[in-house]
Design an enzyme around this catalytic site. Structure first.
Site, PDB file in Angstrom:
ATOM      1  N   ASP A 144       0.543  -0.412 -10.103  1.00 57.32           N
ATOM      2  CA  ASP A 144      -0.495  -1.302  -9.606  1.00 57.32           C
ATOM      3  C   ASP A 144      -1.878  -0.725  -9.920  1.00 57.32           C
ATOM      4  OD1 ASP A 144      -0.458   0.772  -7.779  1.00 57.32           O
ATOM      5  OD2 ASP A 144      -0.572  -0.494  -6.002  1.00 57.32           O
ATOM      6  N   ASP A 148      -0.694   3.735  -6.975  1.00 54.33           N
ATOM      7  CA  ASP A 148       0.113   4.380  -5.941  1.00 54.33           C
ATOM      8  C   ASP A 148       1.509   3.776  -5.863  1.00 54.33           C
ATOM      9  OD1 ASP A 148      -0.631   1.983  -4.771  1.00 54.33           O
ATOM     10  OD2 ASP A 148      -1.500   2.870  -2.965  1.00 54.33           O
ATOM     11  N   SER A 195      -5.952  -2.201  -4.052  1.00 53.61           N
ATOM     12  CA  SER A 195      -4.575  -2.134  -4.553  1.00 53.61           C
ATOM     13  C   SER A 195      -4.278  -3.319  -5.468  1.00 53.61           C
ATOM     14  CB  SER A 195      -3.599  -2.050  -3.379  1.00 53.61           C
ATOM     15  OG  SER A 195      -2.290  -1.817  -3.829  1.00 53.61           O
ATOM     16  N   ASP A 203      -4.369   0.740  -8.440  1.00 54.61           N
ATOM     17  CA  ASP A 203      -4.826   2.061  -7.992  1.00 54.61           C
ATOM     18  C   ASP A 203      -3.747   3.127  -8.166  1.00 54.61           C
ATOM     19  OD1 ASP A 203      -3.315   1.018  -5.851  1.00 54.61           O
ATOM     20  OD2 ASP A 203      -4.378   2.250  -4.397  1.00 54.61           O
TER      21      ASP A 203
END
Length: 575
Positions: A301, A305, A149, A303
């Site tokens: 961010d 999500d 993340s 990734d």
């Protein structure tokens, strides 16, 4: 320094022929030049937390490497064979922009395939929500994302998804962890069966984008879309693979990318932290927005999500929204659209978490839908959908900048959420309003709730002990008063006991156990303390509220709530 016996035992195992020469060389180097680093690398096994397993990359049991991830994957393979007997097992694997993510994803794919499990592997980086979607779309029993993340560049991670598309939750998580812990490293099957590894790309991309548009667009006129001036930044992450194309296919042509941050890069060279919760991460996007007079800034961010959003206030200045504000805006918009479409029948719900704004409860009550509240992490919201199939899930979020629209993806999803906030902004602008004005209107209608997060970092072994002691102190010596207000209720999620501090009456809570403590004051303030499940931090969530009679009173009430928050932080010595 003298290396403890327990750590030496673990180190010696990693110096056996089971492990490769490169691993041996790195361990020997640490033994002579950095015993402290050696201890940090081996003093424990990496654990699954709120968002899966995350850690610093390197050798050792407390690091992300081919052996720790191989052991996880072997254990998961064994577990899947046990719980899905006589099935042709399938998994999907995705990875982000971080260093080694692609090679580690291939290691994971190799281990699954060596265990006779069919693997669908993305050939290049993809957003985490696309993995959740792909898993369900392809009928897999599990899925893996290699990501850490928004953690610093030296981190990577391993998130496990189950057949419903959500992350692991009890009892599967504990059962799988037990299987992993019982494994020995020499039991890992690293030799791939390449015939069982299939690379996936365009078909899943097209289906995912189509689903995102179906879930997050609400008949916004083309003129309104064309009139919305958007700045978007992927912060060097995976969203560049999906968000621009999703916005384009949804009809948003005026999307301005931050070019310096559009190339995936695991070093995240233009930011201190690729975390949209932190204002500095969106600095370049905000500068571009002022240059071209954009209406809205969105950043995701690495990734993809979570998303950060900035909009113009009534003075025309760009203002960063916090996660709670974004969540209530999106939830209120969805509830209004569902109500206008006569889709609210009493069998719907929205989801949130125990550390998020209580304003979600107010919204749900007003629209006659249920608001389910779970522990921190979207795996618990996904579990709500799984546990209550008789109810329709409208949407839900948590304060840490995550939101989920519908249930096509069973995790926080910055692709659909980016489109949704653009729909809100475009329709508001077309109606002579703005996102900021719509937020103020919600405060008038449902109460002005204001939240603030204090995050304290404590690194290493000593830091972990400090965080544990802080929680012990708050449990054994609970606050009696804060900011001149009596504490009337304390919820301890570790013991599952809610205590009325005025009467001494205790109540057992049904939410699963977690290391969280929440205080409530007589005037409605809420203070939650929670060690992070993915970072070396302890977080304090402060929520205060007051009625807002009219938008004209906003500045006065805002100042009052700011003072309350500052006093609470000072009294708790959180500065």
């Amino acid at each position: 320094m003298e290396i403890p016996t327990k750590i030496l035992t673990a180190v010696n195992e990693w110096l056996t022929p089971i492990f490769d020469k490169e691993t041996h060389d790195e361990i020997k180097e640490m033994m002579t030049s950095s015993p402290k680093n050696l201890e940090e690398s081996f003093y424990k096994n990496l654990e699954f937390g709120t968002g899966g397993m995350r850690g610093i990359m390197g050798v050792g049991t407390n690091r992300i490497n081919k052996y720790t991830l191989g052991k996880n994957t072997q254990g998961l393979s064994n577990y899947m064979r046990k719980v899905f007997p006589n099935k042709n097992l399938k998994v999907a694997i995705a990875f982000d922009c971080r260093h080694n993510s692609k090679s580690l994803a291939k290691v994971v794919a190799d281990v699954f395939s060596a265990n006779g499990i069919k693997v669908y592997l993305f050939s290049d980086l993809r957003p985490t929500p696309e993995l959740s979607f792909a898993l369900k779309y392809l009928g897999c029993q599990a899925g893996i994302v290699l990501t850490a993340s928004h953690n610093p560049p030296e981190y990577n991670g391993y998130k496990v998804y189950w057949e419903d598309g959500g992350q692991l939750v009890p009892p599967q998580d504990a059962e799988i962890i037990n299987v992993i812990e019982d494994l020995k490293y020499d039991e890992i099957k690293f030799n791939a069966n390449e015939d069982l590894i299939e690379y996936i790309d365009s078909e899943i991309d097209a289906a995912f984008i189509k689903s995102s548009i179906e879930n997050a667009s609400f008949n916004t006129p083309a003129a309104a879309k064309n009139n919305l001036n958007i700045v978007f930044t992927s912060l060097h992450g995976t969203s560049i693979m999906s968000v621009p194309e999703t916005l384009a296919q949804a009809g948003y042509a005026n999307v301005n990318l931050v070019p310096e941050q559009s190339v995936p890069n695991g070093d995240f060279p233009t930011v201190k932290s690729p975390n949209p919760e932190e204002p500095e991460a969106l600095k370049m996007a905000l500068e571009l927005a002022d240059k071209i007079q954009a209406d809205i800034v969105i950043g995701t961010d690495p990734d993809c999500d979570r998303l950060g959003v900035a909009v113009r206030n009534n003075e025309g200045e760009m203002m960063l929204l916090n996660g709670n504000q974004t969540m209530v805006l999106m939830t209120a918009f969805l509830l209004e659209k569902w109500q206008k479409a006569d889709k609210i029948t009493g069998n719907q719900f929205v989801g949130t978490t125990i550390v998020s704004t209580p304003m979600m409860m107010e919204l749900a009550t007003a629209y006659d839908v249920e608001c389910k509240v779970g522990l921190t992490g979207f795996k618990w919201i996904a579990k709500m959908i799984k546990d209550f199939p008789e109810l329709e899930f409208i949407g839900g979020g948590e304060e840490s900048f995550g939101f989920m629209v519908g249930d096509a993806v069973r995790d926080k999803d910055a692709v659909a959420s980016t489109l949704l906030i653009c729909e809100i902004a475009a329709q508001a602008k077309a109606n002579g309003s703005s996102v900021y004005q719509e937020l103020l209107n919600l405060y008038v209608d449902f109460g002005f709730y204001k939240e603030f997060l204090v995050s304290i970092t404590k690194k290493g072994i000593e830091g972990l002990e400090e965080i544990k002691q802080m929680m012990v102190d708050m449990r054994t010596n609970p606050l009696k008063e804060i900011n001149g207000e009596r504490i009337i209720m304390m919820e301890d999620y570790q013991t599952s006991v809610a205590t009325n501090l005025l009467t001494g009456e205790k109540e057992i809570m049904s939410i699963p156990k977690s290391d969280v403590l929440i205080y409530y004051t007589e005037e409605g303030a809420k203070i939650a303390a929670r060690p992070s499940g993915t970072e070396p931090k302890i977080k304090f969530y402060v929520s205060v509220n007051a009625p807002l009679e009219s938008v004209a009173d906003f500045d006065k009430v805002n100042s009052l709530l700011d003072t309350k928050i500052k006093n609470i932080i000072l009294e708790m010595k959180l500065t």
